[in-house]
Design an enzyme around this catalytic site. Sequence first.
Site, mmCIF file in Angstrom:
data_model
loop_
_atom_site.group_PDB
_atom_site.id
_atom_site.type_symbol
_atom_site.label_atom_id
_atom_site.label_comp_id
_atom_site.label_asym_id
_atom_site.label_seq_id
_atom_site.Cartn_x
_atom_site.Cartn_y
_atom_site.Cartn_z
ATOM 1 N N PHE A 171 0.811 -1.216 0.000
ATOM 2 C CA PHE A 171 0.000 0.000 0.000
ATOM 3 C C PHE A 171 0.849 1.273 0.000
ATOM 4 O O PHE A 171 0.370 2.348 -0.360
ATOM 5 C CB PHE A 171 -0.954 -0.007 1.201
ATOM 6 C CG PHE A 171 -0.329 0.417 2.500
ATOM 7 C CD1 PHE A 171 -0.466 1.710 2.967
ATOM 8 C CD2 PHE A 171 0.391 -0.486 3.279
ATOM 9 C CE1 PHE A 171 0.093 2.104 4.174
ATOM 10 C CE2 PHE A 171 0.957 -0.104 4.478
ATOM 11 C CZ PHE A 171 0.810 1.201 4.925
ATOM 12 N N LYS A 172 2.106 1.150 0.389
ATOM 13 C CA LYS A 172 2.972 2.323 0.424
ATOM 14 C C LYS A 172 3.122 2.967 -0.960
ATOM 15 O O LYS A 172 3.388 4.163 -1.076
ATOM 16 C CB LYS A 172 4.359 1.947 0.964
ATOM 17 C CG LYS A 172 4.354 1.247 2.327
ATOM 18 C CD LYS A 172 3.951 2.178 3.444
ATOM 19 C CE LYS A 172 3.850 1.452 4.788
ATOM 20 N NZ LYS A 172 5.123 1.141 5.394
ATOM 21 N N ASP A 173 2.951 2.177 -2.027
ATOM 22 C CA ASP A 173 3.038 2.739 -3.379
ATOM 23 C C ASP A 173 1.989 3.814 -3.608
ATOM 24 O O ASP A 173 2.220 4.753 -4.380
ATOM 25 C CB ASP A 173 2.843 1.639 -4.431
ATOM 26 C CG ASP A 173 4.003 0.660 -4.502
ATOM 27 O OD1 ASP A 173 5.159 1.104 -4.377
ATOM 28 O OD2 ASP A 173 3.749 -0.543 -4.689
ATOM 29 N N MET A 190 3.695 6.830 -2.151
ATOM 30 C CA MET A 190 5.078 7.080 -2.553
ATOM 31 C C MET A 190 5.190 7.475 -4.012
ATOM 32 O O MET A 190 6.031 8.306 -4.380
ATOM 33 C CB MET A 190 5.930 5.848 -2.260
ATOM 34 C CG MET A 190 7.344 6.184 -1.880
ATOM 35 S SD MET A 190 7.455 7.110 -0.335
ATOM 36 C CE MET A 190 7.204 5.813 0.856
ATOM 37 N N THR A 213 7.994 0.494 3.193
ATOM 38 C CA THR A 213 8.249 1.894 2.856
ATOM 39 C C THR A 213 9.511 2.030 2.013
ATOM 40 O O THR A 213 9.557 2.795 1.047
ATOM 41 C CB THR A 213 8.398 2.742 4.138
ATOM 42 O OG1 THR A 213 7.139 2.824 4.796
ATOM 43 C CG2 THR A 213 8.863 4.152 3.812
#
Length: 473
Positions: free
Chosen positions: A112-114, A117, A145
């Site tokens: 989910f960090k994409d 980011m 991350t």
Amino acid sequence: MKYISTRGDKTERHFCEILLEGLAPDGGLYLPVAYPKVDDATLTKWRGLSYAELAFEVLSLYIDDIPAADLKDITARTYNKSVYGFDEITPLKPLEPGLALEALSNGPTLAFKDMAMQLLGNLFEYELGRRGEQLNILGATSGDTGSAAEYAMRGKKGVRVFMLSPNGRMSPFQQAQMFSLQDPNIHNLAVEGVFDDAQDIVKAVSNDLEFKRKYKIGTVNSINWARLLAQVVYYFAGYFYATKSNAEKVSFTVPSGNFGNVCAGHVARMMGLPVDQLVVATNENNVLDEFFRTGSYRVRGSAETYETSSPSMDISKASNFERFVFDLLGRDGARVKALFKDAIEQQGEFHLSADEFAKVPGYGFVSGTSKHSDRLATIKDTFERFGVMIDTHTADGLKVAREHVKPGVTMLVLETALPAKFAETIVEATGRQPERPHWIKGLDGLESLPKRFVVVPNSAQTVKDYITQHCND
């Protein structure tokens, strides 16, 4: 829209000022002076927008120092099928009536960090180009991350990345994603310690204002407001996918270690999104669950931070938690500073008063804990009953979500990663190897690629020396 610190510095700053900065000069975290409110008419207008269009609308409420046309171009380049494999970007995966997963992990690093980011990378490149400046990003990761940041920043003009991770404490897939990158602007430093040690180094370096300014140190951790802001969007998207009218409420369960993901849900709720509950799901490192049950926040040391099968949540010091407590305590910066700087640094813990703790339910928060046996059982059950394979962190969320489901209120569990990142535990639970998504190239044989990283002691000075050396090369 202007921003202030959680620790009492009332200097108001624009979005693009704090975009490149990370922590506030007083060590606090940035929040908007006030949350913009979203009314029924606005929700109706936003319902049915594409994800990129929705992102533009939400971000526009917080960003007034980037021209609208430029911001619309940035969101369109960030959120599209070519990056995420699906037109919806974050489609729902229904499991049973009133319970669904919100798929947040279809980006290039399967986490989910994409979602944040990729936006941050484009914002950094835009603003640095506008200023004609460079930025040295310093971050810490417990697994996801780091790779999301590095894939978003690789090849970006004017950006170097120095990413700290706990040596030997990530899954083989996570390590391979990060350490196999050969781009000259990417630097991986494996710290001899746990995630909290790496995170403390980032904060120590960021709090050295002279060093920070000389080497133009920025951050991509969720202490960066822009990253958290990007995550607010998928709460609105999930709500629209799960409901047919604005009269309905939805609850969200969020696997949480650093409190950034669920803090974005708190922001969405404060804006007026009809959220009933925000369910915080922890693993064996249950600092946050302890707080929401007792009002006591007790940071654990390295020896008490357990290495688990949901490693991205092996965190015992939740950086973003300060943002929620700031709102909970009526935005009293002096009180927040007394808790998060003075009490934590001196005693390693703080305790809310009975009156302060009594305010927590008004913000919709509840919590629960999941352990390894729970993860295995949840992964196995979800695959056998629904044919859906989930990762270990999402399993923590689903287990805790079931404890808080209410009739008539849809519960969305935020999927935080794809199971391919944690194959060992998936095989233990199901006896099957998880598939790797077909729309992303280069995943087969990832673990066998050459690795490029250095092991460093748990020392802020060593990291400073490394940054100095590579900035002067």
